[in-house]
Design a protein around this motif. Sequence first.
Motif, mmCIF file in Angstrom:
data_model
loop_
_atom_site.group_PDB
_atom_site.id
_atom_site.type_symbol
_atom_site.label_atom_id
_atom_site.label_comp_id
_atom_site.label_asym_id
_atom_site.label_seq_id
_atom_site.Cartn_x
_atom_site.Cartn_y
_atom_site.Cartn_z
ATOM 1 N N THR A 430 15.649 -41.708 -19.787
ATOM 2 C CA THR A 430 15.828 -42.959 -19.463
ATOM 3 C C THR A 430 14.625 -43.651 -20.145
ATOM 4 O O THR A 430 13.499 -43.608 -19.915
ATOM 5 C CB THR A 430 15.635 -43.014 -17.959
ATOM 6 N N PRO A 431 14.962 -44.290 -21.271
ATOM 7 C CA PRO A 431 13.881 -45.055 -21.887
ATOM 8 C C PRO A 431 13.156 -45.974 -21.198
ATOM 9 O O PRO A 431 13.574 -46.838 -20.202
ATOM 10 C CB PRO A 431 14.523 -46.014 -23.021
ATOM 11 N N ILE A 432 11.645 -45.805 -20.963
ATOM 12 C CA ILE A 432 10.794 -46.681 -20.423
ATOM 13 C C ILE A 432 10.069 -47.404 -21.169
ATOM 14 O O ILE A 432 9.151 -46.958 -22.045
ATOM 15 C CB ILE A 432 10.038 -45.762 -19.436
ATOM 16 N N PRO A 433 9.940 -48.626 -21.175
ATOM 17 C CA PRO A 433 8.979 -49.422 -22.124
ATOM 18 C C PRO A 433 7.558 -49.041 -21.916
ATOM 19 O O PRO A 433 7.017 -48.555 -20.620
ATOM 20 C CB PRO A 433 9.063 -50.924 -21.410
ATOM 21 N N ARG A 434 6.741 -49.080 -23.067
ATOM 22 C CA ARG A 434 5.475 -48.505 -23.096
ATOM 23 C C ARG A 434 4.759 -48.944 -21.711
ATOM 24 O O ARG A 434 4.069 -48.173 -21.204
ATOM 25 C CB ARG A 434 4.781 -48.822 -24.184
ATOM 26 N N THR A 435 4.847 -50.255 -21.332
ATOM 27 C CA THR A 435 4.121 -50.846 -20.279
ATOM 28 C C THR A 435 4.228 -50.119 -18.966
ATOM 29 O O THR A 435 3.365 -49.619 -18.322
ATOM 30 C CB THR A 435 4.606 -52.422 -20.200
ATOM 31 N N LEU A 436 5.442 -49.807 -18.855
ATOM 32 C CA LEU A 436 5.889 -49.237 -17.229
ATOM 33 C C LEU A 436 5.631 -47.484 -17.381
ATOM 34 O O LEU A 436 5.182 -47.009 -16.463
ATOM 35 C CB LEU A 436 7.387 -49.597 -17.187
ATOM 36 N N ALA A 437 5.820 -47.054 -18.628
ATOM 37 C CA ALA A 437 5.362 -45.727 -19.067
ATOM 38 C C ALA A 437 3.950 -45.525 -18.557
ATOM 39 O O ALA A 437 3.555 -44.556 -17.849
ATOM 40 C CB ALA A 437 5.441 -45.156 -20.354
ATOM 41 N N GLN A 578 22.054 -46.488 -16.006
ATOM 42 C CA GLN A 578 23.227 -45.382 -15.952
ATOM 43 C C GLN A 578 24.467 -45.627 -17.015
ATOM 44 O O GLN A 578 25.044 -44.941 -17.484
ATOM 45 C CB GLN A 578 23.763 -45.794 -14.640
ATOM 46 N N LEU A 579 24.746 -47.094 -17.351
ATOM 47 C CA LEU A 579 25.836 -47.485 -18.079
ATOM 48 C C LEU A 579 25.479 -46.915 -19.395
ATOM 49 O O LEU A 579 26.263 -46.318 -20.271
ATOM 50 C CB LEU A 579 26.086 -48.935 -18.185
ATOM 51 N N HIS A 580 23.988 -47.020 -19.909
ATOM 52 C CA HIS A 580 23.644 -46.422 -21.153
ATOM 53 C C HIS A 580 23.781 -45.047 -21.292
ATOM 54 O O HIS A 580 24.008 -44.573 -22.258
ATOM 55 C CB HIS A 580 22.179 -46.951 -21.487
ATOM 56 N N GLN A 581 23.254 -44.312 -20.182
ATOM 57 C CA GLN A 581 23.380 -42.831 -20.165
ATOM 58 C C GLN A 581 24.809 -42.549 -20.332
ATOM 59 O O GLN A 581 25.204 -41.372 -21.127
ATOM 60 C CB GLN A 581 22.686 -42.291 -19.022
ATOM 61 N N LEU A 582 25.732 -43.030 -19.704
ATOM 62 C CA LEU A 582 27.375 -42.561 -19.916
ATOM 63 C C LEU A 582 27.624 -42.929 -21.126
ATOM 64 O O LEU A 582 28.576 -42.157 -21.778
ATOM 65 C CB LEU A 582 28.103 -43.454 -18.689
ATOM 66 N N ARG A 583 27.320 -43.993 -21.768
ATOM 67 C CA ARG A 583 27.754 -44.337 -23.272
ATOM 68 C C ARG A 583 27.101 -43.235 -24.216
ATOM 69 O O ARG A 583 27.825 -43.280 -25.197
ATOM 70 C CB ARG A 583 27.147 -45.642 -23.422
ATOM 71 N N GLY A 584 25.910 -42.760 -23.757
ATOM 72 C CA GLY A 584 25.496 -41.772 -24.690
ATOM 73 C C GLY A 584 26.003 -40.402 -24.641
ATOM 74 O O GLY A 584 26.032 -39.556 -25.281
ATOM 75 N N ARG A 585 27.400 -40.185 -23.915
ATOM 76 C CA ARG A 585 28.360 -39.093 -23.991
ATOM 77 C C ARG A 585 28.934 -39.215 -25.132
ATOM 78 O O ARG A 585 29.564 -38.021 -25.643
ATOM 79 C CB ARG A 585 29.089 -38.941 -22.722
ATOM 80 N N VAL A 586 29.321 -40.095 -25.854
ATOM 81 C CA VAL A 586 30.146 -40.178 -27.046
ATOM 82 C C VAL A 586 29.085 -40.759 -28.281
ATOM 83 O O VAL A 586 27.833 -41.013 -28.116
ATOM 84 C CB VAL A 586 31.167 -41.248 -26.937
ATOM 85 N N GLY A 587 29.697 -40.708 -29.504
ATOM 86 C CA GLY A 587 28.665 -41.082 -30.569
ATOM 87 C C GLY A 587 27.937 -39.955 -31.111
ATOM 88 O O GLY A 587 26.889 -40.083 -31.691
ATOM 89 N N MET A 610 27.148 -56.834 -18.257
ATOM 90 C CA MET A 610 28.294 -56.631 -19.143
ATOM 91 C C MET A 610 27.871 -56.904 -20.651
ATOM 92 O O MET A 610 28.107 -56.371 -21.613
ATOM 93 C CB MET A 610 29.526 -56.869 -18.950
ATOM 94 N N GLN A 611 27.558 -58.234 -20.652
ATOM 95 C CA GLN A 611 27.009 -58.845 -22.010
ATOM 96 C C GLN A 611 25.795 -58.238 -22.568
ATOM 97 O O GLN A 611 25.811 -57.923 -23.835
ATOM 98 C CB GLN A 611 26.634 -60.609 -21.719
ATOM 99 N N VAL A 612 24.824 -57.707 -21.955
ATOM 100 C CA VAL A 612 23.845 -57.154 -22.267
ATOM 101 C C VAL A 612 24.076 -55.675 -22.905
ATOM 102 O O VAL A 612 23.741 -55.422 -23.947
ATOM 103 C CB VAL A 612 22.670 -57.008 -21.132
ATOM 104 N N MET A 613 24.872 -55.090 -22.365
ATOM 105 C CA MET A 613 25.573 -53.880 -22.744
ATOM 106 C C MET A 613 26.430 -53.922 -24.103
ATOM 107 O O MET A 613 26.092 -53.155 -24.924
ATOM 108 C CB MET A 613 26.467 -53.143 -21.573
ATOM 109 N N ALA A 621 15.431 -51.213 -26.032
ATOM 110 C CA ALA A 621 15.537 -52.785 -25.737
ATOM 111 C C ALA A 621 16.329 -52.855 -24.442
ATOM 112 O O ALA A 621 16.133 -53.747 -23.844
ATOM 113 C CB ALA A 621 16.434 -53.139 -27.003
ATOM 114 N N LEU A 622 17.159 -52.248 -24.229
ATOM 115 C CA LEU A 622 18.289 -52.045 -23.044
ATOM 116 C C LEU A 622 17.486 -52.001 -21.621
ATOM 117 O O LEU A 622 17.555 -52.928 -20.847
ATOM 118 C CB LEU A 622 19.096 -51.036 -22.973
ATOM 119 N N SER A 623 16.346 -51.191 -21.866
ATOM 120 C CA SER A 623 15.348 -51.092 -20.422
ATOM 121 C C SER A 623 14.565 -52.354 -20.432
ATOM 122 O O SER A 623 14.258 -52.648 -19.258
ATOM 123 C CB SER A 623 14.578 -49.750 -20.578
#
Length: 701
Positions: A430-437, A578-587, A610-613, A621-623
Amino acid sequence: MPPTRLTTPPADPLQRPVQFLKGIGPERAKDLQKQGLFTVRDLIERVPRTYRDYSRFKRIAEAQPGQMETLRGRVIGATEQRLRGRMTLVKVLISDGSGVAAGVWFNQPWMAKRFPVGREVIFAGEVERRGAQVQITNPEWELVDEEGAQDPIHAGRIVPIYPLTGSLNPRDVRRAVKQALDLGAELMPQVIPPAVLARQGLMPAKDAWRAIHFPADDADRTRARETLAFEELLVLQTGIALVRQQNTVEAVGIAHGPDGPITRAFIESLPFKLTEAQERVIREVKADMESTRPMNRLVQGDVGSGKTMVAAAALAKAVDSGHQGVLMAPTEILAEQHYLNLRRIFAPLGVEVVLVTGSLSKKERESTLGMLQMGLARIAVGTHALIEENVLFHDLSLVITDEQHRFGVRQRARLQQKGATPDVLVMTATPIPRTLALTLYGDLDVSVIDQLPPGRKPVGTYWRPEAARWAVYDHLIHRELAAGRQGYVICPLVEESDKLQAQAATEWLETLQRRYPGVRFGLLHGRMKPDEKDAAMEAFRRGEIQVLVATTVVEVGVDVPNASMIIIEGADRFGLSQLHQLRGRVGRGQHQSYCVLITDAKTPEARQRMQVMQKYADGFALSEKDLELRGPGEFFGTRQHGMPDLKVANPIRDLAILERARKEAEALVKADPMLHRPEHAALREAVKSRLGDQFGFILVS
């Protein structure tokens, strides 16, 4: 917490139940309790959602239609008019010498008696013009006392706006908060130590809580917010500083040896070349492991970036040095995936890998735990079942946790206690921006795998309405499957229930089988037994299953390069991460892949997700967008991840405050390692109460 049944208020004003406040009573108290507001202290800590500035007075003649204005004048008359049906209209006229304005209320006949003729009043709200007269419908209002003095809370000042529930109206909540402040503001704990408060130029807690609700002006509000945000971040950073101190100052770690035959054989056996990013992170991990300073490193990487290879390299080094390594994952299916992957890597090298989950039979469990305790098994993979007391290791030197944001700090600490100061590697997809990390994992060094394996193509992401559903499925069946590829169908989140999820997936599978009888469908959900899940995944990997109908159990850890399309039903019910994780099952192969989000997305927030996805393929960037849309509190979902309920601070917006709080926290813990000094007592208590099991356990003594 159930509604209070006390008949008399407790001695501590901060713990007084809201029902004892004037004008609240049992019914309104229930509505406040639905928002988690049970006591005077809860009300004080309920920060306004926004504000309206009604502090600037206008002469009635200068009031502009369509503008939010504040008018002041004397009552010259009040009328009550019955309209069609049972509707009534009350109109109260005021004059300031320059003109006449009307306050208008519908179906509130009692308002006519609230405003005696000759009494000076304040009306605030959006101005409309009715001929020569201006009026405000349902204005905020205040009566000015007979001497002309005023201490307004509804108009004539910057006014706080709070979320409302049930029978509550804005005036009820403001009055309740004002009473709470009068009763308890002086008693709010001064968490920021006096020396830090002076050094940072912040307000005392009692003043900050008053000003965050009823600021004198914008500068007052800004300073109050800065003070309370600093306090929250100081508490969090102090907890992190305590963990870092415990991990690095008090302990001497295991110095692993240089690369040995297992590590070299592992690298040589890989059928692909590691990316530069993977090689860089592996070098950082190896340097940590060869040092006597205990490793505490976070490895971040987008989906598909190859974190498992970094974990495998670390485990190989532990085994080469004669020790054991363990990898803990949050779910059985992810633990099983890691187990299968690592067994494929290490079995040919003669290294025994075992799986420890709650689903093992008694016989399997006894055998597995015996192998670990005797040192016959060098690598263990499992769920939180690994932290149970009867799981013992012969010589544990490396602890890896995957999807760390799903574990608490205490769970990580309990696993570490299975060895003599083992090295710790934390991984998250789950990508976490540096600030939040830095906010969440300030006790860890951070490595980022910022590169995907060569040849990966960005996954095309498309949002389609439910009316287009079958056209999407036809594309999967007639284009992707016909070309020899495979696909996933993800069923919508029904609610947090494995049973209902499994039922929904089973029913959707039957629907698809009826519509496409020639397609080989498979099923995967959380209620299946481990061997059934393994069988389904193996059949999918081998191509025996063409389309896998699944719940979110495939969110992480599933790697089938031939899968080129994923259809996510009810996509608006999932968060961006979660949508990004699911998308990561393909490609994951060489073929162009597609992710189709099916939903009518009826709310503005859902449409925005939906637009952001569609726009962002990069997880980092998504996170960032996810944090902007939802804020840090909802980004992680629950408190167990070490993120307390931040009521004021936003680590993204308040980066400068965060940095200041970190420096002060590190200095405090260095000077007073267990916060025993009297001036640190309130901070110590705040760390224990707000961070609970995450960091507060360090201060139990």
